[in-house]
Design a protein around this motif. Structure first.
Motif, PDB file in Angstrom:
ATOM      1  N   ARG A  75       0.991  -1.052   0.436  1.00 37.17           N
ATOM      2  CA  ARG A  75       0.178   0.122  -0.026  1.00 37.17           C
ATOM      3  C   ARG A  75       0.858   1.329  -0.006  1.00 37.17           C
ATOM      4  O   ARG A  75       2.017   1.210   0.683  1.00 37.17           O
ATOM      5  N   PHE A  80      -0.065   5.438  -0.039  1.00 33.67           N
ATOM      6  CA  PHE A  80      -1.289   5.823  -0.130  1.00 33.67           C
ATOM      7  C   PHE A  80      -0.595   7.367   0.132  1.00 33.67           C
ATOM      8  O   PHE A  80       0.213   8.259   1.276  1.00 33.67           O
ATOM      9  N   ARG A 106     -10.951   2.190   2.508  1.00 33.94           N
ATOM     10  CA  ARG A 106      -9.167   3.293   2.593  1.00 33.94           C
ATOM     11  C   ARG A 106      -9.783   4.597   2.701  1.00 33.94           C
ATOM     12  O   ARG A 106     -10.411   4.981   2.906  1.00 33.94           O
ATOM     13  N   ASP A 144      -7.199   6.680  -7.059  1.00 36.85           N
ATOM     14  CA  ASP A 144      -6.877   4.929  -6.178  1.00 36.85           C
ATOM     15  C   ASP A 144      -6.054   4.753  -7.639  1.00 36.85           C
ATOM     16  O   ASP A 144      -7.181   4.173  -8.963  1.00 36.85           O
TER      17      ASP A 144
END
Ligand SMILES: C[S@@+](CC[C@H](N)C(=O)[O-])C[C@H]1O[C@@H](n2cnc3c(N)ncnc32)[C@H](O)[C@@H]1O
Length: 217
Positions: free
Chosen positions: A120, A122, A190, A208
């Protein structure tokens, strides 16, 4: 020397953060050159590497809602590390381990081939100025390194509020034979971090992206 994707910054560490770090025990793994035994550390759970967890708010929420997934959370920023460790303890989560360091170095030196279920990333630093683009995390060499540490069928979930960076992410990953995927609707699991909340206030939409690790023959 390898170009860093961050600039080391000091940042004030609060008493609460310092205590959380001092009392982290086994939640905080030391940086090192030895391969981690993820099976032992996470008691056999599949493991996701989170690159750049910030304050760890998304990390803990996602870890809480998926207790069958181990999260190896890596960031270079000390105050955020304190926040993550505090939240992990407060919520009594057993499926998070943190490392204070460069996630690319962790991947290179401390993870074996195909060790990860997924990754991940982000809101990686967008490095908007052209002369800084070389610092962006999503670049061909880093994508190849992270692919090598991810099992075939594993995933890389990315999000960014910087449209040109979203395009670069797509270009880099679409050009790689090791990843396949693209833009997806924002997954409901999320959480919105403080960083994303600022982006929303400043009218920057998030993108995303979801890529799968392919089998390269
Ligand atoms: C813009 S912040 C986003 C933080 C968090 N993911 C969020 O959504 O709120 C980017 C984070 O990535 C971290 N970072 C940048 N390069 C990194 C690297 N190579 N390894 C680990 N962390 C990194 C920074 O320290 C920073 O905390």
């Amino acid at each position: 020397m390898t170009i860093r994707t961050y600039i080391p910054r000091r940042g004030r560490v609060s008493e609460r953060q310092a205590t959380a770090i001092a009392e982290a025990g086994g939640l905080l793994l030391p940086m090192g050159a030895e391969i981690l035994d993820l099976g032992e550390i996470f008691a056999g759970l599949p493991v996701v590497l989170e690159v750049g967890f910030g304050t760890g708010s998304a990390t803990v929420t996602m870890a809480e809602s998926a207790p069958d997934l181990g999260i190896l959370a890596v960031d270079v920023h000390t105050p955020g590390l304190g926040d993550l460790l505090y939240r992990t303890r407060e919520r009594r989560l057993t499926n998070i381990r943190a490392i204070a360091g460069d996630a690319l170095v962790v991947a290179e030196q401390m993870l074996s081939q195909s060790a990860l279920e997924g990754i991940r990333t982000f809101f990686p630093d967008p490095w908007p100025k052209a002369r800084h683009h070389k610092r962006r995390l999503v670049a061909p060499a880093n994508a190849a390194l992270l692919a090598s540490r991810t099992k075939v069928g594993g995933f890389w979930h990315l999000a960014t509020d910087w449209q040109p960076y979203a395009e670069q992410m797509q270009e880099v990953l679409d050009a790689s034979r090791q990843w396949t995927g693209g833009v997806i609707p924002r997954p409901t699991d999320r959480p919105i971090t403080r960083y994303e909340a600022t982006a929303i206030r400043e009218h920057r939409n998030s993108t995303d992206l979801w890529y799968r690790r392919t089998k390269v023959s």
